[in-house]
Every structure is written in C-alpha cells, then in structure tokens.
Design an enzyme around this catalytic site. Structure first.
Site, PDB file in Angstrom:
ATOM      1  N   TRP A  50     -68.616 -44.575  27.783  1.00 35.43           N
ATOM      2  CA  TRP A  50     -67.906 -45.497  28.685  1.00 35.43           C
ATOM      3  C   TRP A  50     -68.439 -46.920  28.501  1.00 35.43           C
ATOM      4  CZ3 TRP A  50     -69.726 -48.731  32.556  1.00 35.43           C
ATOM      5  CH2 TRP A  50     -68.754 -49.302  33.385  1.00 35.43           C
ATOM      6  N   HIS A  51     -69.746 -47.018  28.222  1.00 35.35           N
ATOM      7  CA  HIS A  51     -70.339 -48.343  28.071  1.00 35.35           C
ATOM      8  C   HIS A  51     -69.901 -49.038  26.789  1.00 35.35           C
ATOM      9  CE1 HIS A  51     -73.031 -46.943  31.257  1.00 35.35           C
ATOM     10  NE2 HIS A  51     -73.204 -48.206  31.517  1.00 35.35           N
ATOM     11  N   GLY A  52     -69.580 -48.260  25.777  1.00 29.96           N
ATOM     12  CA  GLY A  52     -69.176 -48.896  24.534  1.00 29.96           C
ATOM     13  C   GLY A  52     -68.797 -47.876  23.498  1.00 29.96           C
TER      14      GLY A  52
ATOM     15  N   PHE B 142     -68.383 -54.208  28.513  1.00 27.22           N
ATOM     16  CA  PHE B 142     -68.047 -52.811  28.766  1.00 27.22           C
ATOM     17  C   PHE B 142     -66.734 -52.717  29.515  1.00 27.22           C
ATOM     18  CE2 PHE B 142     -72.829 -53.015  29.050  1.00 27.22           C
ATOM     19  CZ  PHE B 142     -72.981 -52.820  27.704  1.00 27.22           C
TER      20      PHE B 142
END
Lengths: 328, 498
Positions: B321-323, B498
C-alpha cells in the site's frame, strides 16, 4: 493578558472569549517573534554576505586564462555575447575573451571580483552591461533587486524598505548571503570547473505572442521611476571604482527588442534618457566609455527570445555589432 | 499546495477560514458547502485534470452506495464497487510494478507506462472501500452527496491522511452545534503550530543526513558504517516527524473548522514491542488493515498457524500500500515476521508467567526500536541493491573505495554552512540524539494538547499540558515563526508519494 487564562469552572461564553483572545494573542506574538527572528537573520546575513554571488563565483575560473577582454554584467551580456566569436573577430586565441555576466548581475559584484583577483583584471578591457532596474529604486522585487546594494543598507533600513510586501527580497538576500559565503569558503572561484562556451548561455526559445509586454515605458524595470537612491549611488560608484582596477572599462546599455518604438513611447524615452544620462555623466567624470546601443542593424524581431534577450540566432549578430563598436 | 507553503498559509487558509466563518453564520450546511468547495479547489490546484478523477471516484462510490439500499443487490454491488476501487488503485499505482515484475520473471518486454500517481489516491480509495464494505455489512447508506464528498475530500486529510472512517466524519458534518468553535480553533491552531514545527524544523533539517547518503547507495556507491547509522537513524526520525507533523497539522486544521480527525500517532518509538508499535504508528492505517483485511481473513479465530499467515498477508499488503516496489514488500514482510515472533514470544511468556524487570523493559524497547530502524532501510532505499548495501554498512561491511564522501556542508533551515565532514557527522549525531530525546521524553501531541477525538484517549494526562494562556501563546508563536523561515526549503511530505 490575564483574560487568556481559563479555569475549569469558567462558563462557556467566557471560555469562548478567552479562546478567541488566545488565538489573537498567538497570532500577534507570531508576527512579533517573526520580526525579531527576521532582524536577527538579516544581521547575520549582513555579516556573512560576500559581494561575489555564487552565480558570478562559478564563472570566475574562466579568468585563469588571463583574458584580454572580459564581458560582464547582467543577462543581456550573459545570453547575447559569444566570447569565442568575439575572440575570432579580434584575432585572438580562445580564452582571451570570456563572458562572466549572470542574471541580474550588478557592477558591485564585478568590482568585488576585481578586488579579489586584481591581476586578472588589471590589463583587461572590461565591458559591463547595465539595466534600468540596477538604478531604479522603484524596482524592489526579489528576482532582480541588487543584493550587494541590499547588504549596504543595514537591518533597520532593510526592514523598512522591504516589509511587508517585498519580504521575498529579504528572504532572497538572506539565502544568497549564506550561499555566497559558502562559495567563498569553498573557493569556488578557483576550484570550480570552467563553464562551457567561455561563459555564454544560449536561449533557444521565443516566447509566445501573448507574453510580450505591450510597451516598454510601463515595463516593470521602469516602475515607480526613481534613480536618485541607494542603488544608483552604490552601482555608479562601483562603475567608477572599476576604472582604476582594469585596463579599460566600457559600460554598455543594450537594446530592447525592435518591436518597441522609442519615438511613440514618450514615457520610455524620458526614463531611458535619464538613466543613460546618469551612466554617461558618470563615465565622463570617472573615465569609462559608455556605449548606448539603441538598435543593432540586422537584429530583427525573430532574433529575440523575449522583450530584451536575443535567442541563439541573434547571438552572432549582436556579438559582431558589439565588438565592432568597442574602442581598442 | 503543501500545508507548509506560503500560498496555503497566507492565501488559501485565511480565505477558507473567513468564508467558512461567514457561511456558518448563515447555516451549518452553508459552512459544509464552503469546506467541500474549498477541498475540491485544494485538490484541483495540484493538477486540475486529476480533480475529475477524484470527483468521478466520489460520484461512482456514492452512486454504488445508493444502489446498495436494495438488500437483494447489496452484496453484488458492493463487491463490484470494491473491485472498481482496487482496479483504479492498481492502474495508477501498480501497473508499472506489475509489468516490471512480469518482465523480471518471464523476460517479456512489457512497456513502461507513464502514469502520474494522483495525490492521495491510496487514502481516498481505501476510505471509500471501507464505506462500501460497511454498507455491505449493514451500515446506513449516505444519501447526502455534499457530506459524502466532504468525507472523502476534506482537505486536511485528503492528501496524506489520517485515513478517516465515514461513521466518524459524516455525523460531524451534520451536527449543527457551533458554540465551541473558538475553543476548538484555539486548540487547533496550537496543534497546527506543533505539527508545522515538527515537519519544517525537525524533519526537514534531518533530511540532509538522509537523502544524499541513500541517493549514493542507490546509485551503486558504498557508505561507511558511521554514515550508514547516521543516515538510517536520521531517516527513522525524519519519517516520524514528517508524517506525525503532517497528521498534527491535519488535526489542527480540521479543528479550525470544528471537525475532529482521528489521532494517527501516539509516540510510536516509545513502543516496547512491535505489536505496540503498530498500535501507535499510523494508527488509522493499522485500524483499516485490521478491520478490512486481517479480520475478514479470519484474524486469530482460525488457529495459530492461520493467524500468522493472516498477519503476514496483512503486513505484506500494508507494505505494498505504501508503494509499488519490492522494497516496500520486504519492509511489510519484516514487520509481519516481527509481529509473528512477538505473538509467539507473548504466548511463551504467558506460559512461563514471567514478570518484566527494568533491564527487560529496556531490552524490549531496544529490540523493538532496532527492528523498526532496520526495516526502515528497505522502506527508504529506492533500489534493492541500495538497501542491501546500506544494511551491510550498518554492520561494518560497507566501506569501500566508492564510499559516500560528504561535502561537509551543514544546512540549517537550508542555510548552508561549511563545517567539514567530521564535524558534520558529530552535528548530525547530535541532532539525531536531540530528536530522539524529544520523541522519548516529551508527551505526544494528543497528551500535550489534551486532544480528544471521539473516543476516550488511552494515555493518562501529563503535567505538561496545553492551556490557552500567555505562556502557551508564546510557545505556539515561536513554533510558527521559526517554521515560517524553514518553509523556504519547500521539501515535500514523505507520505505524499503513497
């Protein structure tokens, strides 16, 4: 300020009033604290400021060739004078002509460079271009205000002159002061790599039609016209001092784009005549030549990137003309 | 438009605050309309074309919600809606990662697609997925398009969170009460000042010890052990102060308009275990992952082995989800693994019924902090090779002929000072130690400012506590005025990516 405190037993209306007072007090204190911090930063900046800015320092390695002809000044030399072509035209090898001009360059900075490295200027012909905003007190924007002049004003005058609307100029001054100190501490003028094309920067574009100013008389460089202030005093003083440090000094007043007609723009003519007269009078008094170039034969509208700078196609035309006008 | 930009602080915010106050005098509904319009303008100021994407996403999810009023179609429509949101997120965020991974595995020459990641897409997509899932579970459908749009797009949380929940936001927009607005605004201003200071003064000044070092190892260079530790620890603190600062600013800004946002950080680096860390770090994301991923996967209800599998899946997806990158996957995996070990340890301790002593407490904190720091290396490095290089250097295997050499320039609020490399290392270490002391010794913002969201605050009240008095006005004024000078750096918030 006692009204700012709220005890647990206070009623809601009083709490609301105290909260509103607290917000007001906090914002007022922020403004006050900000002014104090700004004054402190300006005082530090005045101490660390070096008259040779980074943009000039990175060009000074060009002087290691001990050039005979040095083009200096502002953007209309930086983007318009090809030193390599100029060297060919006067029959000298490459390196004998350099271009150390930079955006919004000012005579005080060139003078500082001359004082720092006198041997490299002593026998050279220094050709410095000037521009109205260098002398016009009415121009106070961050992008073009001569920072060496700002450094000579002192904290109180700096704050009075630029606050509140021109705070950007003070911020730029603080940042540039630290940057110029760093450049001096790292000896950038000696150790940096030599810039390409002997210092010429080329503009390859032409701006769209709707971005050209309608006339020059009302151009931002001539706004709130006043050439009797600190800028004119310090910058003219710098031009005069250069005479004793160089083989020869010529001050150039470059042209605006040919679409602008001095004859039909009386406001421009009037202001321009005043500033050219200011420079010319100084030239006569101090001993430098003044070259006022109102127009260049062969340099058409298509050779201009904007209202005052030629594009790549105009560089050889302007260079040839300028070199032809320089007296030996 | 960054919160820490002059345009936001001196143009957008005053204009919105004045318009909101004027509208609120007319009616609470008018105030909400002003906030909605301002939020859409705020998003459109970045790239107007992506405002259309946000509006389309809001309109689609709102319409799907309305369709879900029919109990017979609720589940099917909800699943279509979740799939639509995930597809949107996948397209914008993961297309190139998927293509790269297929390239790597199969050698198929798939092209690089030039897609600009819309700001905040991870946040507004997740919020709307949560809404659809809750409606599927029986939550009431929102019929007011203005309140729904504001729930998704409210500018304080739109770009980088906190991830808000419809059930905690929408009722606030419909509340008519305004009597405490000045009280909330005073607290909001104080919290905003603290957040701005954290971001601009602390995080941005630490960045100078991070960015060049990681850029060097990502480009294939080496790094000495000293610089590796300095860069990694500085990043550990930079990302906390950057993101927690942003969250504080969001909370403070929302309070200026009488809206309470959830708390996102509660002193995460004071955590004594990884489990506790995730209860204190990016709390709203942890809450989302728990409620909409971990528990639906079965949580801890299907036995120990399944619980650990669910934990790993949750944290791996949390990493992604962050990257879109393998490094984020590794970061999530490391945290998942640490959580599993932590749960195993707890189970073992319960069996042994051991009492925690002073040294054990210190050891618990040190191990937790160490694991978090090491994991950040993968989070920060842009390349896997860079991450491994940095990791090796941390343990003394990094110094090579290509080791990073600093120009020895210290930048305080972006003002450069030539100090030399060794003094710079010492100054960097001092700044890291100071920032760590702030993290470990001072109370967090909810404690310090007595900020209650809509739930009970878990911390006890400390002695040091914000009051609307002259001393605290001075503290906030100092924080604001110093930050105003730092704002000329214009460093973006780390979590914007993000």
């Amino acid at each position: 300020m006692s009204g700012l405190s709220i005890s647990k037993s206070t009623s809601l209306p009083r709490v609301r009033t105290a909260s509103a007072r607290w917000i007001t007090a906090a914002l007022a204190l922020t403004a006050l604290t900000w002014l104090v911090v700004l004054a402190a930063l300006l005082a530090i900046a005045n101490r660390v400021h070096d008259d040779v800015p980074v943009m000039l320092a990175i060009k000074l390695p060009l002087l290691s060739s001990h050039p005979e002809l040095i083009f200096a000044g502002e953007s209309r030399t930086e983007y318009q004078v090809d030193p390599e072509l100029a060297a060919q035209l006067i029959g000298k090898p490459q390196g004998s002509v350099v271009n150390i001009a930079y955006d919004a360059g000012e005579p005080l900075a060139v003078l500082a460079a001359m004082r720092r490295e006198p041997d490299r200027f002593r026998k050279a012909h220094v050709v410095v271009s000037v521009v109205p905003f260098l002398f016009n007190e009415g121009v106070r924007s961050a992008a073009v205000y001569p920072l060496d002049v700002a450094a000579r004003l002192g904290v109180a005058e700096q704050m009075l002159s630029f606050l509140p609307l021109r705070v950007g100029t003070l911020i730029r001054f603080i940042r540039e002061a630290f940057a110029s100190r760093l450049a001096a501490d790292r000896d950038v003028a000696e150790t940096a790599p030599q810039p390409p094309l002997s210092g010429l920067q080329v503009l390859n574009h032409t701006q769209s039609e709707d971005r050209w100013p309608a006339d020059v008389g009302s151009h931002a460089h001539y706004a709130s016209w006043n050439i009797s202030g600190a800028k004119a005093r310090f910058e003219i003083g710098a031009l005069c001092e250069m005479v004793g440090l160089a083989g020869k000094v010529t001050v150039v007043v470059p042209p605006w784009a040919p679409r602008y007609d001095r004859a039909s723009d009386s406001e421009w003519r009037q202001k321009d005549d005043q500033y050219v007269a200011l420079v010319a009078d100084a030239g006569r008094a101090c001993g430098f030549d003044v070259l006022n170039i109102a127009s260049v034969p062969g340099l058409g509208q298509g050779n201009y990137a904007d209202e005052m700078h030629v594009n790549a196609s105009g560089v050889p035309i302007y260079t040839r003309y300028l070199v032809s006008r320089l007296k030996p | 438009m960054l919160f820490s930009s002059y345009t936001f602080l001196f143009q957008f915010l005053p204009a919105v605050a004045l318009a909101f106050a004027a509208a609120r005098r007319h009616s609470p509904r008018a105030g909400i309309l002003v906030l909605t319009a301002a939020s859409l303008f705020f998003y459109g100021a970045w790239r107007p074309i992506y405002l259309l994407l946000l509006i389309a996403s809001v309109a689609a999810n709102f319409s799907l919600g309305l369709l879900m009023q029919d109990p017979l179609r609720r589940r099917a429509v909800g699943l279509v809606g979740v799939a639509f949101n995930l597809a949107l997120l996948c397209y914008y965020k993961y297309t190139n990662f998927i293509f790269d991974s297929i390239n790597m595995l199969t050698g198929a020459p798939l092209p690089f697609v030039n897609i600009v990641l819309p700001l905040g897409i991870s946040f507004f997509t997740f919020q709307q997925i949560a809404y659809l899932v809750d409606v599927m579970r029986g939550a009431p459908v929102e019929r007011d398009i203005v309140s729904y749009t504001l729930f998704v797009s409210f500018f304080p949380h739109l770009i980088a969170g906190p991830l808000v929940h419809h059930a905690e936001m929408i009722p606030q927009f419909k509340r008519g009460r305004t009597s405490r607005s000045a009280v909330l605004a005073a607290r909001g201003l104080a919290i905003f000042a603290a957040g701005l200071f954290k971001k601009v003064v602390i995080a941005d000044n630490l960045a100078q010890f991070v960015s060049p070092v990681f850029a060097h190892v990502d480009a294939g260079g080496g790094v000495t052990t000293q610089w590796a530790w300095l860069a990694t620890l500085a990043y550990t603190l930079q990302i906390y102060f950057d993101f927690a600062g942003y969250s504080d600013m969001a909370v403070g800004l929302a309070l200026l308009f009488g809206i309470r946002l959830p708390v996102n950080f509660r002193s995460p680096y004071k955590a004594m275990s990884i489990i506790e860390f995730w209860r204190r770090w990016h709390i709203t994301l942890s809450r989302f992952l728990r409620d909409y991923l971990y528990i639906p996967l079965g949580g801890n209800r299907l036995g120990e082995q399944r619980r650990y599998l669910n934990l790993m899946i949750t944290m791996l997806l949390g990493g992604l989800w962050h990257g879109a990158g393998w490094n984020f996957l590794i970061w999530g995996g490391l945290h998942g693994l640490s959580l599993c070990v932590n749960h195993l340890w707890l189970a073992w301790r319960r069996a042994g019924a051991k009492v925690r002593s002073g040294p054990a407490t210190i050891a618990s904190w040190a191990i937790t902090f160490f694991v978090v720091v090491i994991a950040w290396v993968f989070f920060r490095a842009r390349t896997a090779a860079g991450a491994w290089q940095m990791l090796g250097a941390l343990f003394g295997f990094g110094a090579e002929s290509s080791a990073y050499v600093s120009p020895g320039v210290l930048r305080l609020m972006d003002l450069p000072l030539l100090v030399g490399e060794k003094p710079l290392l010492l100054i960097g270490a001092g700044m890291v130690a100071l920032a760590l002391a702030v993290v470990l010794v001072l109370p967090n913002v909810p404690q310090l400012y007595g900020y209650r969201e809509y739930r009970r605050a878990p911390e006890k009240e400390g002695r040091l506590r914000w009051r609307p008095n002259l001393a605290w006005a001075m503290v906030s004024a100092l924080a604001l005025s110093i930050s105003l000078f730092g704002m000329w750096q214009r460093l973006e918030f780390l979590y914007f990516q993000f």
